[in-house]
Motif scaffolding. Structure first.
Motif, short mmCIF file in Angstrom:
data_model
loop_
_atom_site.label_atom_id
_atom_site.label_comp_id
_atom_site.label_asym_id
_atom_site.label_seq_id
_atom_site.Cartn_x
_atom_site.Cartn_y
_atom_site.Cartn_z
N LEU A 46 0.82 -1.21 0.00
CA LEU A 46 0.00 0.00 0.00
C LEU A 46 0.86 1.27 0.00
CD1 LEU A 46 -2.74 -0.94 2.64
CD2 LEU A 46 -2.93 -1.01 0.14
N ILE A 47 1.76 1.39 1.01
CA ILE A 47 2.49 2.64 1.18
C ILE A 47 3.77 2.38 1.96
CG2 ILE A 47 1.23 3.21 3.31
CD1 ILE A 47 1.34 6.17 2.44
N ASP A 57 3.32 6.15 -2.13
CA ASP A 57 1.96 5.78 -1.74
C ASP A 57 1.19 5.22 -2.95
OD1 ASP A 57 0.39 9.10 -1.72
OD2 ASP A 57 1.49 7.99 -3.26
N LEU A 60 -1.85 2.68 -2.58
CA LEU A 60 -3.15 3.01 -1.97
C LEU A 60 -4.23 2.93 -3.05
CD1 LEU A 60 -2.22 6.07 0.28
CD2 LEU A 60 -2.56 3.69 0.97
N PHE A 65 -8.20 6.19 1.26
CA PHE A 65 -7.12 5.65 2.10
C PHE A 65 -6.04 6.72 2.27
CE2 PHE A 65 -7.87 1.02 2.35
CZ PHE A 65 -8.96 0.92 1.50
N LEU A 77 -3.02 4.22 9.65
CA LEU A 77 -3.68 4.08 8.35
C LEU A 77 -5.14 4.46 8.56
CD1 LEU A 77 -3.57 3.07 5.36
CD2 LEU A 77 -4.19 0.82 6.23
N TYR A 90 -4.90 -5.98 7.43
CA TYR A 90 -3.95 -4.90 7.14
C TYR A 90 -2.69 -5.15 7.96
CZ TYR A 90 -7.62 -2.69 4.53
OH TYR A 90 -8.58 -2.44 3.58
#
Lengths: 116, 112
Positions: A46-47, A57, A60, A65, A77, A90
């Protein structure tokens, strides 16, 4: 020392609500990562944070998000207007420096998010 | 697009058996390949491989990388019920020197 910790371990919310997931990395690790793992799949990036800033990022999924790491340690997050498709585990990971082929990422136990 | 494929997707063996898990990849600018063991939720690090032909070993687990044929294997000898888990393979490339690209994992069940 302690490993990566994440809270809460489980979160159940209703569609449309806002949630925050917290990650506490290994002390001294400057790099921090968030991944999302759906059932039967491997984690998806995701990041990535290097210090306080989000270095990448691109993972995302959309602008609902967002993640922050204001003091270069704990990260949050944030997911706005949750949808059922956001249900997943997550995972947060941290590493000593980031960006090196020998830099190992260590994972936390994850937060299982369920959106009803 | 980078791809990491693990096989088999699931496996059931008896205690004491030896298993071999496979991971093949198509990645531009390969940097390293990692194996993780995932029980419940947290993936725990097993091995990082960067060079071909050099075996990494830890107890009953070992792994090797073939950069010419683009694959890695993870071997577990004398399996125990505590080895039951999902084994994840992930690859790191130079374009994104930090975002691990994971396969779907192999679910291993060791029966008594």
């Amino acid at each position: 020392g302690a490993g990566v910790s994440q809270t809460p371990s489980n979160k159940v919310t209703e569609k449309g609500k806002y949630v925050e997931l917290r990650c506490d990395p290994i002390s001294g690790h400057t790099a921090l990562y968030w991944y999302r793992q759906s059932l039967g799949q491997g984690p998806e990036f995701l990041i990535y944070f290097q210090g306080t800033g989000a270095a990448d990022d691109s993972g995302l999924p959309n602008d609902r998000f967002f993640a922050v790491r204001p003091e270069g340690s704990v990260s949050t997050l944030k997911i706005q207007r949750t949808e059922r498709g956001d249900s997943a585990v997550y995972l947060c990971a941290s590493s000593l420096a980031g960006g090196s082929s020998t830099d190992t990422q260590y994972f936390g136990p994850g937060t299982r998010l369920t959106v009803l | 697009e980078d791809k990491v494929v693990q096989s088999p997707l699931s496996l059931v063996v008896h205690e004491g058996d030896t298993v071999t898990l496979n991971c093949s990849y198509e990645v531009t600018n390969f940097r390293s390949l990692l194996w993780y063991k995932q029980e419940k939720k947290a993936p725990t690090f097993l091995f990082m491989l960067t060079s071909s032909g050099i075996e990494k070993k830890s107890g009953r687990l070992s792994s090797i990388l073939d950069k010419k044929e683009l694959f890695s294997i993870l071997n577990i000898t004398a399996t125990q019920t505590g080895d039951s888990a999902v084994y994840l393979c992930a690859v790191l490339n130079s374009n994104s020197g930090y975002a691990l690209n994971f396969g779907k994992g192999t679910s291993l069940l060791v029966t008594p």
